[in-house]
Motif scaffolding. Structure first.
Motif, mmCIF file in Angstrom:
data_model
loop_
_atom_site.group_PDB
_atom_site.id
_atom_site.type_symbol
_atom_site.label_atom_id
_atom_site.label_comp_id
_atom_site.label_asym_id
_atom_site.label_seq_id
_atom_site.Cartn_x
_atom_site.Cartn_y
_atom_site.Cartn_z
ATOM 1 N N ASP A 1 -5.483 -1.888 -5.213
ATOM 2 C CA ASP A 1 -4.834 -2.382 -3.941
ATOM 3 C C ASP A 1 -5.751 -3.713 -3.402
ATOM 4 N N GLU A 2 -4.971 -4.740 -3.515
ATOM 5 C CA GLU A 2 -5.932 -6.107 -2.880
ATOM 6 C C GLU A 2 -7.420 -6.275 -3.516
ATOM 7 N N THR B 1 0.576 -1.220 0.072
ATOM 8 C CA THR B 1 -0.160 0.001 0.017
ATOM 9 C C THR B 1 0.944 1.483 0.110
ATOM 10 N N GLU C 1 -7.606 -0.157 -0.982
ATOM 11 C CA GLU C 1 -7.470 -1.523 -0.254
ATOM 12 C C GLU C 1 -9.039 -1.505 0.490
HETATM 13 MG MG LIG Z 1 -1.809 -2.884 2.007
#
Ligand SMILES: [Mg+2]
Ligand SMILES: Nc1ncnc2c1ncn2[C@@H]1O[C@H](COP(=O)(O)OP(=O)(O)O)[C@@H](O)[C@H]1O
Length: 297
Positions: free
Chosen positions: A153-154, A43, A81
């Motif tokens: 992000d993810e 991140t 995220e």
């Molecule tokens: Mg992260």
């Protein structure tokens, strides 16, 4: 054409080195997975690429421009995220709001929602959506304006396998249109063969940057062979193969990848003493652990 270029990027948080000399590139049409355990720096790196949090050393070029510059922001999409939406808005209202904020015609909302497969729920409040549906709202938001670089992000954590497959199909489509895609994940099983390259980040450092097959080869982890012997023959089979382990029914062997075929020929030569066999190459988790752990040593 290189869309994202990182050269020796460093980031410190009060003496703690969150990123250490991170270097890699992402080209147009390429899907790159950024893998790392929690706290690896994924991140932090993404925020530096977006210019949301400045880095301390090294260079970041986004389409040749500085992170966070107007030129970069116009062409980059970001899916954070923990994406938060207004739970009282419908998916359609939320995407229309994003379009308005980006100075784009709100009429594009329905097309975007259809692309991510949310058209049937687009008039329902986001508060009633599943995690997978909310991720799709996030993806629809990231597709606005056909970005040249997507930073996700993810995006697939918590998605079931079917939703994940659909998610990747949309990314494939974006890559085919020329977008460069960088997505992070904490599990190799989540990105599998769906990305062109895998960059593994461990404690802020790049410890591997290769294709999945390249990583597999480089790791050189053993292959497991499990043999089901004919009733009563397990101990004899184990002895003939010099395999240490037998539980009276099955015999377990491990061998180097390059010895696999020779081992299989030996097993086949035992004829009816062998009832069945399973060959398990190193799992994705084994490969990931290998590189993450190698860096710690
Ligand atoms: Mg992260
Ligand atoms: N604003 C911050 N202040 C201090 N430490 C931070 C900050 N942001 C992240 N970190 C630390 O940097 C490391 C990397 O974090 P992060 O990039 O969020 O990892 P990841 O996304 O890979 O889970 C962690 O040890 C985290 O605690």
């Amino acid at each position: 054409m290189v869309r994202l270029k990182l050269e020796n990027v460093c980031k410190n948080f009060e003496g703690f080195e969150a990123l250490k000399n991170v270097s890699f590139t992402v080209a147009a049409g390429e899907k790159v997975a950024l893998l790392g355990h929690n706290g690896a720096g994924k991140t932090t790196l993404m925020k530096a690429i977006l210019g949301l949090q400045p880095h301390d050393g090294g260079r970041i070029e986004v389409m040749g421009a500085a992170p966070g510059s107007h030129a970069a922001r116009m062409q980059v999409a970001y899916l954070p995220e923990n994406v938060a939406f207004h739970s009282s808005l419908t998916g359609r209202e939320q995407i229309r709001l994003y379009l308005r904020l980006r100075g784009q015609p709100v009429e594009l909302a329905d097309e975007l929602l259809e692309r991510v497969g949310l058209e049937h729920v687009s008039r329902r409040r986001i508060g009633t959506y599943s995690k997978g549906m909310r991720q799709k709202v996030g993806l629809a938001q990231a597709l606005i304006g056909n970005p040249a670089l997507m930073i996700l992000d993810e995006p697939t954590s918590g998605l079931d396998p079917i939703s994940r497959r659909k998610f990747y199909a949309i990314l494939d489509d974006m890559a085919a249109r020329g977008a460069a895609i960088l997505l992070s994940s904490h599990a190799l099983t989540e990105v599998e063969a769906r990305t062109d390259r895998i960059v593994i980040l461990s404690k802020g450092q790049v410890v591997a940057d290769d294709t999945l097959s390249g990583l597999r080869k480089e790791a050189g982890l053993p292959t497991h062979i499990r043999i089901a012997a004919k009733p009563g023959a397990a101990d004899q089979v184990a002895a003939m193969l010099n395999a240490g382990r037998s539980n009276g029914v099955t015999v377990d062997l491990t061998c180097a990848p390059e010895d696999k075929l020779a081992r299989l020929r030996e097993i086949a030569a035992l004829g009816p003493k062998v009832r069945d066999l399973d060959v398990a190459p190193p799992s994705l988790d084994d490969i990931y652990d290998h590189f993450s752990r190698r860096a710690e040593r």
